[in-house]
Design a protein around this motif. Structure first.
Motif, PDB file in Angstrom:
ATOM      1  N   HIS A 196       1.129  -0.785   0.064  1.00  0.00           N
ATOM      2  CA  HIS A 196       0.158  -0.118   0.009  1.00  0.00           C
ATOM      3  C   HIS A 196       0.863   1.006   0.179  1.00  0.00           C
ATOM      4  CE1 HIS A 196      -3.370   2.667   1.226  1.00  0.00           C
ATOM      5  NE2 HIS A 196      -2.898   3.147   2.117  1.00  0.00           N
ATOM      6  N   SER A 197       1.925   1.115   0.862  1.00  0.00           N
ATOM      7  CA  SER A 197       3.018   3.204   0.848  1.00  0.00           C
ATOM      8  C   SER A 197       3.755   2.847  -0.701  1.00  0.00           C
ATOM      9  CB  SER A 197       4.325   1.789   1.344  1.00  0.00           C
ATOM     10  OG  SER A 197       5.080   1.369   0.962  1.00  0.00           O
ATOM     11  N   ASN A 198       3.106   2.289  -1.315  1.00  0.00           N
ATOM     12  CA  ASN A 198       4.432   2.157  -2.849  1.00  0.00           C
ATOM     13  C   ASN A 198       5.956   2.441  -3.464  1.00  0.00           C
ATOM     14  OD1 ASN A 198       1.320   2.045  -3.737  1.00  0.00           O
ATOM     15  ND2 ASN A 198       1.217   4.032  -3.665  1.00  0.00           N
ATOM     16  N   LEU A 199       6.436   2.341  -1.803  1.00  0.00           N
ATOM     17  CA  LEU A 199       7.876   2.308  -1.755  1.00  0.00           C
ATOM     18  C   LEU A 199       8.567   1.179  -3.114  1.00  0.00           C
ATOM     19  CD1 LEU A 199       8.333   2.857   2.224  1.00  0.00           C
ATOM     20  CD2 LEU A 199       8.820   3.836  -0.009  1.00  0.00           C
ATOM     21  N   VAL A 200       7.863   0.268  -2.779  1.00  0.00           N
ATOM     22  CA  VAL A 200       8.955  -1.162  -3.869  1.00  0.00           C
ATOM     23  C   VAL A 200       9.185  -0.044  -5.330  1.00  0.00           C
ATOM     24  CG1 VAL A 200       8.801  -3.008  -4.879  1.00  0.00           C
ATOM     25  CG2 VAL A 200       7.963  -2.537  -2.212  1.00  0.00           C
ATOM     26  N   PRO A 201       7.697   0.584  -5.798  1.00  0.00           N
ATOM     27  CA  PRO A 201       8.545   0.700  -7.425  1.00  0.00           C
ATOM     28  C   PRO A 201       8.871   1.605  -6.776  1.00  0.00           C
ATOM     29  CG  PRO A 201       5.523   0.933  -6.321  1.00  0.00           C
ATOM     30  CD  PRO A 201       6.513  -0.917  -5.773  1.00  0.00           C
ATOM     31  N   LEU A 202       8.929   2.574  -6.155  1.00  0.00           N
ATOM     32  CA  LEU A 202       9.393   4.159  -6.224  1.00  0.00           C
ATOM     33  C   LEU A 202      11.141   4.292  -5.690  1.00  0.00           C
ATOM     34  CD1 LEU A 202       8.958   7.604  -5.874  1.00  0.00           C
ATOM     35  CD2 LEU A 202       9.140   7.035  -3.774  1.00  0.00           C
TER      36      LEU A 202
END
Length: 482
Positions: free
Chosen positions: A42-48
């Motif tokens: 949910h945090s969207n940190l992985v693609p970032l």
């Protein structure tokens, strides 16, 4: 000199530390791991961040970024909100089920000192690769730079790239904070009115500070000196706290102490080389007993929770750092309420702090020095008393209530009664605040809060409303007897 020690042997103190950690180990359920994975996704940190930790050549990494973030999340959940890479390693390698490890592609390591150290190296390398992608500083750490080199690197830095790193850092910080308060989200939504306190606390850096203005920077070039004179006494222990005294009065007190006590030692300033951590904290201000009689948490009281944080040099840009946190809180869905801050925020420029926070919906609550109490300003006939606009005919004892309290002319009970009596004289909102925090207000008599001969329609509305005497305006030159 040649050492005959086994290169794979772990030092004794390290061995004992790992033994203690194994003794405290607990097996986490697959449901906990699944919940952490959901938060990470949910945090969207992985693609970032994935492109910055990916290795283009050589052997692929043994651990994925997503798995590391799940380990960080689990560590905050079961380690008192703290992240310690040793604990993260122990959780991922030995603290979850074999099925969960297989699902997250965690390599198998033997459960002994050498196996742990091998896995710890994998976690540490991946973490530092991620840290590099979220470091907003143009200066390299862990090496001494001359001021000339630092100036050149700062001048040639890509400002857009640094701003992007700062945004990634904010997202990562919020991911950690949200993970730490996740068990209390329902209680937070139910019991918090959105009120916050913003303050900064010093954090010591590992680097040794260098002389300010010297030829070299410290190995932590973004840190700075924190200096605090005097002690950290609770302001409630004295009627007039030293921090609230105006500068002239403090100097007079110091000269008086020096004359009266020649043998007394001068208060030492507190020095620290590090950072200021600006924190936004919420709690249930109605209660103090967050623990029950058996020292377990009271489930009906909201404890103090840190919702936002920002690091900077000590004393630098308090308004900028506080406002950055508050704007991010709004984007994360937190509603605004009352906002408390100390003199570092109160003395900021209005366009840097007071107006922007009002535009965000916060209602500021400040402390003032004793020379800033009472009548602070006048405009269009209204008077500002300690941050609030009032009718110009408000009685002088009400205007001077807080000044009289600190001068010991009245007791706290009388002060409370006088502050309550101010309410009918307060100018009332006529419309909502505009985006800059400005707001039109109306006379309290026009709003039905008081009676005034200048507003004939307000007369005769009942003895429960105070009767304003317009003749008091411009005639209250001295404080009348109470």
């Amino acid at each position: 000199m040649i050492s005959s020690a086994d290169p794979n042997e772990v030092p004794k103190d390290r061995h004992e530390r790992l033994l203690a950690m194994r003794a405290e180990r607990r097996l986490l359920s697959d449901a906990d791991v699944a919940a952490a994975a959901e938060e990470v996704d949910h945090s969207n940190l992985v693609p970032l961040l994935q492109e910055f930790v990916h290795l283009d050549r050589g052997r692929p990494r043994k651990l994925s970024l997503r798995t590391l973030l799940i380990g960080l999340h689990l560590c905050t959940q079961f380690n008192g909100g703290r992240i310690i890479l040793e604990r993260v390693t122990d959780i991922l390698l030995f603290g979850i089920s074999p099925q969960a490890r297989e699902h997250l592609s965690v390599p198998n390591y033997p459960d002994h000192d050498q196996g742990f150290e091998a896995g710890y190296a994998v976690v540490r390398r991946l973490f530092h690769a991620m840290r590099k992608a979220i470091d907003p500083s143009p200066l390299p750490a862990n090496k001494r730079l001359s001021r000339t080199q630092a100036t050149e690197l700062t001048a040639s830095a890509d400002l857009e790239a640094l701003a992007l790193r700062e945004q990634r850092l904010a997202l990562f910080t919020e991911f950690v904070l949200d993970a730490s308060v996740r068990p209390l989200k329902d209680l937070l939504a139910e019991m918090s009115d959105g009120s916050l306190a913003v303050d900064a606390t010093p954090i010591r850096a590992f680097a040794r500070g260098r002389k300010t203005g010297g030829p070299e920077l410290a190995t932590d070039p973004d840190a700075g000196w924190y200096v605090r004179d005097g002690d950290h006494r609770d302001p409630d222990t004295a009627l007039v706290a030293e921090a609230m005294q105006p500068p002239k009065q403090r100097r007079k007190n110091e000269r008086r102490e020096k004359k009266g006590k020649k043998t007394s030692l001068k208060k030492k300033a507190k020095y620290l080389f590090g950072y200021d951590a600006a924190l936004a904290v919420t709690r249930d201000a109605r209660y103090d007993q967050v623990l029950l009689d058996d020292n377990t948490p009271n489930p009906n009281i909201l404890p103090a929770l840190v919702l936002g944080v920002s690091l900077d040099k000590p004393g630098h840009r308090p308004a900028y750092n506080g406002l950055k946190i508050l704007r991010r809180l709004g984007e994360r869905g937190y509603k605004p309420g009352f906002l408390a801050g100390d003199l570092a925020y109160n003395n900021s420029e209005p366009n840097d702090w007071q107006l922007p926070i009002r535009a965000l919906g916060y209602k500021p609550v400040y402390d003032y020095r004793v020379d800033q109490l009472g009548n602070q300003a006048e405009t269009h006939g209204a008077v500002m008393v300690e941050g609030t606009w009032y009718c110009p005919s408000m009685p002088q004892p009400l205007i001077d209530a807080t000044k009289d309290l600190y001068a010991e002319r009245i007791d706290r009970e009388t002060w409370t009664r006088l502050i309550e009596a101010r309410k009918p004289y307060r100018l009332m909102p006529k419309e909502n605040e505009d985006p800059q925090g400005h707001q039109r207000v109306m006379c309290p008599a026009e709003a039905g809060k008081a009676q005034c001969p200048i507003k004939p329609r307000s007369m005769g509305r009942g003895i429960q409303l105070p009767l304003v005497d317009p003749q008091l305006k411009n005639t209250q030159k001295s404080r009348p007897a109470l």
